[in-house]
Design a protein around this motif. Structure first.
Motif, short mmCIF file in Angstrom:
data_model
loop_
_atom_site.label_atom_id
_atom_site.label_comp_id
_atom_site.label_asym_id
_atom_site.label_seq_id
_atom_site.Cartn_x
_atom_site.Cartn_y
_atom_site.Cartn_z
N LEU A 124 0.84 -1.20 0.00
CA LEU A 124 0.00 0.00 0.00
C LEU A 124 0.87 1.25 0.00
O LEU A 124 1.86 1.33 0.73
CB LEU A 124 -0.90 0.00 1.24
N ILE A 125 0.49 2.23 -0.83
CA ILE A 125 1.09 3.56 -0.79
C ILE A 125 0.03 4.54 -0.34
O ILE A 125 -1.07 4.59 -0.90
CB ILE A 125 1.64 3.99 -2.17
N LEU A 126 0.35 5.31 0.68
CA LEU A 126 -0.51 6.38 1.19
C LEU A 126 0.11 7.72 0.84
O LEU A 126 1.30 7.93 1.09
CB LEU A 126 -0.67 6.27 2.71
N LEU A 170 4.84 4.01 2.65
CA LEU A 170 4.81 2.66 2.10
C LEU A 170 4.48 1.69 3.23
O LEU A 170 5.16 1.66 4.25
CB LEU A 170 6.16 2.32 1.47
N VAL A 171 3.43 0.88 3.03
CA VAL A 171 3.02 -0.10 4.04
C VAL A 171 3.14 -1.49 3.45
O VAL A 171 2.56 -1.79 2.40
CB VAL A 171 1.57 0.15 4.51
N THR A 172 3.88 -2.36 4.11
CA THR A 172 4.06 -3.74 3.68
C THR A 172 3.45 -4.68 4.72
O THR A 172 3.30 -4.32 5.89
CB THR A 172 5.55 -4.08 3.53
N ILE A 216 6.48 1.23 6.71
CA ILE A 216 5.80 0.61 7.85
C ILE A 216 5.46 -0.84 7.52
O ILE A 216 4.95 -1.14 6.45
CB ILE A 216 4.50 1.38 8.17
N GLY A 217 5.77 -1.76 8.45
CA GLY A 217 5.36 -3.15 8.28
C GLY A 217 6.46 -4.15 8.56
O GLY A 217 7.55 -3.81 9.01
N LYS A 243 11.98 7.11 7.50
CA LYS A 243 11.70 6.70 8.87
C LYS A 243 10.97 5.37 8.81
O LYS A 243 9.94 5.24 8.15
CB LYS A 243 10.83 7.74 9.57
N CYS A 244 11.51 4.34 9.48
CA CYS A 244 10.95 3.00 9.41
C CYS A 244 10.26 2.63 10.72
O CYS A 244 10.78 2.90 11.81
CB CYS A 244 12.04 1.98 9.13
N TYR A 245 9.10 2.01 10.59
CA TYR A 245 8.39 1.43 11.73
C TYR A 245 8.13 -0.03 11.37
O TYR A 245 7.31 -0.32 10.50
CB TYR A 245 7.08 2.16 11.99
N THR A 246 8.84 -0.93 12.02
CA THR A 246 8.76 -2.33 11.62
C THR A 246 8.17 -3.19 12.73
O THR A 246 7.97 -2.72 13.86
CB THR A 246 10.14 -2.83 11.16
N CYS A 247 7.90 -4.46 12.42
CA CYS A 247 7.15 -5.29 13.35
C CYS A 247 7.09 -6.73 12.85
O CYS A 247 7.73 -7.09 11.86
CB CYS A 247 5.73 -4.73 13.50
N HIS A 248 6.31 -7.55 13.54
CA HIS A 248 5.88 -8.88 13.12
C HIS A 248 7.04 -9.76 12.68
O HIS A 248 7.84 -10.17 13.51
CB HIS A 248 4.82 -8.70 12.03
N CYS A 249 7.17 -10.03 11.39
CA CYS A 249 8.13 -11.01 10.89
C CYS A 249 9.55 -10.48 10.76
O CYS A 249 10.45 -11.21 10.32
CB CYS A 249 7.66 -11.54 9.54
N THR A 250 9.78 -9.23 11.13
CA THR A 250 11.16 -8.71 11.11
C THR A 250 12.01 -9.46 12.12
O THR A 250 13.19 -9.73 11.87
CB THR A 250 11.18 -7.20 11.42
#
Length: 268
Positions: free
Chosen positions: A170-172, A180-182, A208-209, A234-241
């Motif tokens: 997704l691009i917002l 960019l949202v992955t 983000i993602g 600026k990165c905001y990461t989570c989950h499978c990282t």
């Protein structure tokens, strides 16, 4: 723009549950969006505690055809009676995890939902409006996650390595900012950003993602970290990282990367 993490692998808030999965609520000037639904109903339980009314969501996006991102889709469709749900046309194909002794675990979406009237299937690109767009068809091979070797698709009776054609991003666009949202970045976060760069002639302001770097080799994470530093995003990461890979990236990127756990809230 406000982004709230409804479900993620960990929670630092006592009242909010966690699971192996991802679900984000995104509120822009013009939209209320659900990006992924996690593995089950947990995202909806946490949403209620976080004062997010899922019935007001105008559109939902399922990033790819794995249960930990679309397992709560039936729950969402029962709660919300108006939102269209955007998926890649291959999202409901058969997807498996190759585990010990060759056993293959089904990690796909609930096929009973395939014909639901509110599902919208895209191919390689979709402009929803001036604020939102989706893209897939990420073809690069640079620094693709090594964990992909355990993930399979199936055609007929034959298993093969998943090519992740079903993964969309997704691009917002808001106030001159590109976000960019992955979901899991199975196609490789570097390749996804490069695809973005070719389309936009720039890199995202925010990423983000999940980056799918859990159990990744440190030298590979280091190469990805160098690339992310060059983007100045600026990165905001989570989950499978993965926490260990996140720590390595944090040591490199400093304030340019943060972790999103369940209950996290961003204002961009």
């Amino acid at each position: 723009m406000i982004i709230k993490t409804l479900a993620e692998n960990i929670s630092n808030i006592e009242d909010l549950g966690s699971e192996h999965g991802l679900s984000l609520f995104i509120e822009t000037k013009h939209h209320k969006i659900l990006f992924d639904t996690g593995a089950g109903a947990l995202f909806s339980e946490n949403a209620a505690k976080m004062k997010v009314n899922l019935a007001e969501v105008e559109l939902a996006i399922i990033s790819h055809g794995h249960y930990d991102h679309g397992g709560g889709l039936k729950t969402f469709l029962n709660i919300n009676n108006k939102a269209k749900v955007y998926l890649h046309q291959k999202a409901f194909e058969k997807h498996y995890l190759n585990i010990a002794a060759g056993e293959k675990k089904d990690i796909g979406l609930d096929e009973t939902l395939l014909t639901h009237e509110r599902l919208v299937f895209m191919q390689d690109r979709m402009y929803i409006d001036e604020e939102l767009e989706l893209f897939s068809n990420v073809l690069g091979e640079r620094l693709r996650p090594s964990g992909n070797r355990y993930l399979l698709s199936k055609a007929g009776e034959s298993f093969m390595l998943d090519d992740f054609a079903h993964e969309q991003n997704l691009i917002l666009n808001e106030d001159g900012k590109n976000v960019l949202v992955t979901g899991c970045a199975h196609n490789g976060i570097v390749n996804i950003i490069e695809h973005f760069r070719k389309e936009k002639n720039s890199t995202p302001d925010y990423i983000i993602g999940g980056f799918h770097l859990q159990d990744e080799q440190p030298d590979v994470v280091g190469e990805i970290g160098k690339y992310l530093m060059e983007t100045k995003a600026k990165c905001y990461t989570c989950h499978c990282t993965g926490i260990e890979s996140y720590k390595l990236l944090k040591a490199m990127l400093g304030e340019n990367i943060e972790y999103l756990s369940t209950g996290s809230q961003l204002i961009l």
